[in-house]
Design a protein around this motif. Sequence first.
Motif, PDB file in Angstrom:
ATOM      1  N   GLU A  26       0.825  -1.206   0.000  1.00  7.95           N
ATOM      2  CA  GLU A  26       0.000   0.000   0.000  1.00  7.95           C
ATOM      3  C   GLU A  26       0.859   1.256   0.000  1.00  7.95           C
ATOM      4  O   GLU A  26       0.417   2.322  -0.391  1.00  7.95           O
ATOM      5  N   THR A  63      -1.009  -7.916 -10.035  1.00  7.79           N
ATOM      6  CA  THR A  63      -1.941  -6.931 -10.601  1.00  7.79           C
ATOM      7  C   THR A  63      -2.766  -6.267  -9.498  1.00  7.79           C
ATOM      8  O   THR A  63      -3.333  -6.950  -8.636  1.00  7.79           O
ATOM      9  N   GLY A  64      -2.795  -4.937  -9.539  1.00  4.90           N
ATOM     10  CA  GLY A  64      -3.582  -4.186  -8.566  1.00  4.90           C
ATOM     11  C   GLY A  64      -2.800  -3.737  -7.349  1.00  4.90           C
ATOM     12  O   GLY A  64      -3.316  -2.943  -6.548  1.00  4.90           O
ATOM     13  N   GLN A  65      -1.572  -4.246  -7.168  1.00  2.23           N
ATOM     14  CA  GLN A  65      -0.774  -3.833  -6.000  1.00  2.23           C
ATOM     15  C   GLN A  65      -0.071  -2.518  -6.320  1.00  2.23           C
ATOM     16  O   GLN A  65       0.586  -2.390  -7.352  1.00  2.23           O
ATOM     17  N   LYS A  66      -0.174  -1.559  -5.423  1.00  2.00           N
ATOM     18  CA  LYS A  66       0.306  -0.201  -5.695  1.00  2.00           C
ATOM     19  C   LYS A  66       1.824  -0.135  -5.800  1.00  2.00           C
ATOM     20  O   LYS A  66       2.372   0.491  -6.717  1.00  2.00           O
ATOM     21  N   GLN A 104       4.948  -7.853  -7.465  1.00  2.00           N
ATOM     22  CA  GLN A 104       3.918  -6.836  -7.688  1.00  2.00           C
ATOM     23  C   GLN A 104       2.802  -7.424  -8.532  1.00  2.00           C
ATOM     24  O   GLN A 104       2.709  -7.200  -9.739  1.00  2.00           O
ATOM     25  N   SER A 107       1.034 -14.732  -5.234  1.00  2.00           N
ATOM     26  CA  SER A 107      -0.113 -14.435  -4.378  1.00  2.00           C
ATOM     27  C   SER A 107       0.325 -14.307  -2.922  1.00  2.00           C
ATOM     28  O   SER A 107       1.093 -15.140  -2.406  1.00  2.00           O
TER      29      SER A 107
END
Length: 846
Positions: free
Chosen positions: A569, A813-816, A811, A749
């Motif tokens: 995050e 998909t979707g991880q900032k 990283q 994951s």
Amino acid sequence: MLGVAAKALDRGVDIIVVLAGTRLSLWRQTFGRLQAQLDVGVDSVAKQRRRVLAPAPGAISEESGSIPLSKLYRLQPPQVRRALASDQPLILVAMKQTDHLRALGQSLRESVFPAIERRGRAAHMVVLDDEADDGSVLDARIENSLNPVFGNLKQIPRAIADLWAPRLSSAPKNLFTTYAGYTATPQANFLQEDQNPLFPQDFVVSLRTPFDSGRIEPRSSTYFEPGGLREYYTGGTAYYERGRAAGLCVPVGASPADDLAEAVRAFLIAGAIRLLRDPGRLRPMAARDQAFESRDDAMRLSPEPHSMLIHPSASVGDHFSTAVQVLRWAGIETDEEASDLVESGRAYLPASLAEKIGEEEPKWAAWVDRYRRSAVELQRAFATPAPATIPGWAAVKEVLLQELIPSTRVAVVNSDAAADDRPEYEPKPDAAGWLAAKDLSTIFVSGNVMARGLTLEGLTTTLFLRTSDQPLADSQMQMQRWFGYRGPYFDLCRLFASSSQLRFFAKYHDVDEGMRQVIASEMTTESAAPTPGVLQGAGFLATGKIANLGNQPLCQGSKPLIRIVNSGEREDPNAVVVAELFTENPSRDVYAGGTLRGRMLEEPLTLTQAADLLDGLRFDGYKPGSASWQGTLWAEVQARVEEQGSLAHSDPLYRPAGPPEGRDPDPARKDCPYTLGAYLRLWDACLTRRVRGLFPTDDPSLPWSTVDLSVRRDRRPRFWVGIRYGGESAVSRGPLSELGFAVPAAGRSVVAGRLGGPWGSQDPSAGPDGFRGDDYMDYYFRGEPVVGMDVAGHTWRPAGSDGQILFYVNQPTGQKHPTIIAGVCIPIGGPDQFAAAFPPPASSSV
């Protein structure tokens, strides 16, 4: 123990209770010692008035017959009142058996407690528990599964606590009690849960022994004794380490009969030499026929006791058959005659043994030469002024034939009614005066009873034939009766046992000494009682008194993977650590199987540099600090390390991240990532130190204290550091995007801050042109063939190999922000320990 009792009485303690073991023989031995060393003087009216002693002298001797326990421990209320009113102590010696304890407790409640209440002022009781790991340990894990209706819960600990805090009544509010347990093997005491009222919670003290070294600050397990070897405690260090070249430990061969004969020869020759060294005393035959004027004269003029122990097995039948074998070897013609002699208690060696000496004189005379070599080797090992004197064979033979053989008895000591009750080393009064002790020269055959506190004075020779399918350290340490203050005749001591058993004994000693060092170091603090980690070993458990014990090793295995992952995050601080490392140090691409696999630093890190790198990692969800069970574990390991020399700047081995101010620390994990750095620092420290209680991972049967440190230093690993590329897009933001080379991310994951699954790419069957796996990426970088070895189902890098630290940039998909995953490859050959531990609950993720 009796010294503490004496000092307590000097301080005005009102009641001394001595719990004298779980066996009749030990109870009687302790009672006799208390009379001889604490309750001294001729029994008289004046002596009876200065204390109250129960049981009464003579009441527990084997000749006294059966006395009801209620009468044995009975205290007359008027006598108790007078004693307490005049500050005369009560001294109570009880057998540690439930019926005895209940009888003593009833006597206290009926006769002593009312007198204390009426006295009004404070009364003090000290309870001293001899052999506190025998009977006084409570395994709550077992008892929780038992049905109390059937009465099969362990009652001794509760019956002991009932002496001062009875469950069915109340103790006087002005009674204050201190309980102190004594044992040479406290493993079970430390491992039991604190539901036991006797759990050590206020203080733990390790008694030090005199040797040629020792420190006060910090404390060590020994203290310097200027008197030299004659005054030393000859324990495991003396037998298995310093005295090794003297041949004190003798491996037995393939023939039990030959081993028995050789051990008895060694014992008898040693006895003759001891007699020749002490011309100021009577010889055994003269002492047996002498009536002495006093006990002191009998002790001063009689020869010092000379003992041998044969420990064939736990079987009572084996003890008698072995005693018969000794007598048959010495010349008794039939088994029946030998058996009758043993049961009579008058099984002296026959005169016919002289003929055997004449027939095989070289075998006997050889022991004189062996003892002479031992004396020289011990003089070198302990820097004594000169070797002990060994007379010639002719003088030894004369004493052997005329004095020692006719005065040497074979005795069985066990629970059988036909056996001796216990060794007898005290002179006895007689109508004509005082008679010398019965056991001036005795070959004892025994088993478990001798392993639980009975003392063999002058024990010189031991033949230990017992084996165990599941050795237990505390039980087998108790069997080592050859330890003691044997310096004046240490060159004559011999332990005969199998090679495997001798190795076990050496390992028991090593882990035991490691535990003592930890206790000694913690005694310098003023905190509550330490609860030191209990060590085990490869092939043996610490104790059988506690169920479900496993191991808590220091090394996390051959290729631990740090599964804690930050959320992504915000920018991962570990990405900064990796970026700075590859910015400040040159690196190159790694190709394997025709594919670009990642990037690696051109120069490896040392053990301590690798430790610092791993300790620099930070995790939002894991900041345990040092005040945890992991911190305690590593502090104890460090105490043993620093027993062999302080670490630089006294920095800790274990350096976890701590919580910010105002936040509680996170629970320590079994797979704590900060233990990886601690382990590498430990490895580095052990390259110059013989640390107790550790074993090399490539040979767990070998104590680290005996390894060749120069070889270990030559094999110290370095650690190659790399980044493993993933199959996703290259990192486009943050410090990793500014390295000057692209870093493709992985998309693994992560659930609840924890990585699932194993290391990355794995292909164990890959050929020379393939890629075997991420855990070997540094081999491909160096252009070396991949080498691994299977140990207990795990693949390790061989001893002398380098290690690897591999970072994954993750990283999905979707991880900032990209996050860091780290894996470590550790070669075999480092130090480790077997710390007794209970398995975590099945539902636990840590």
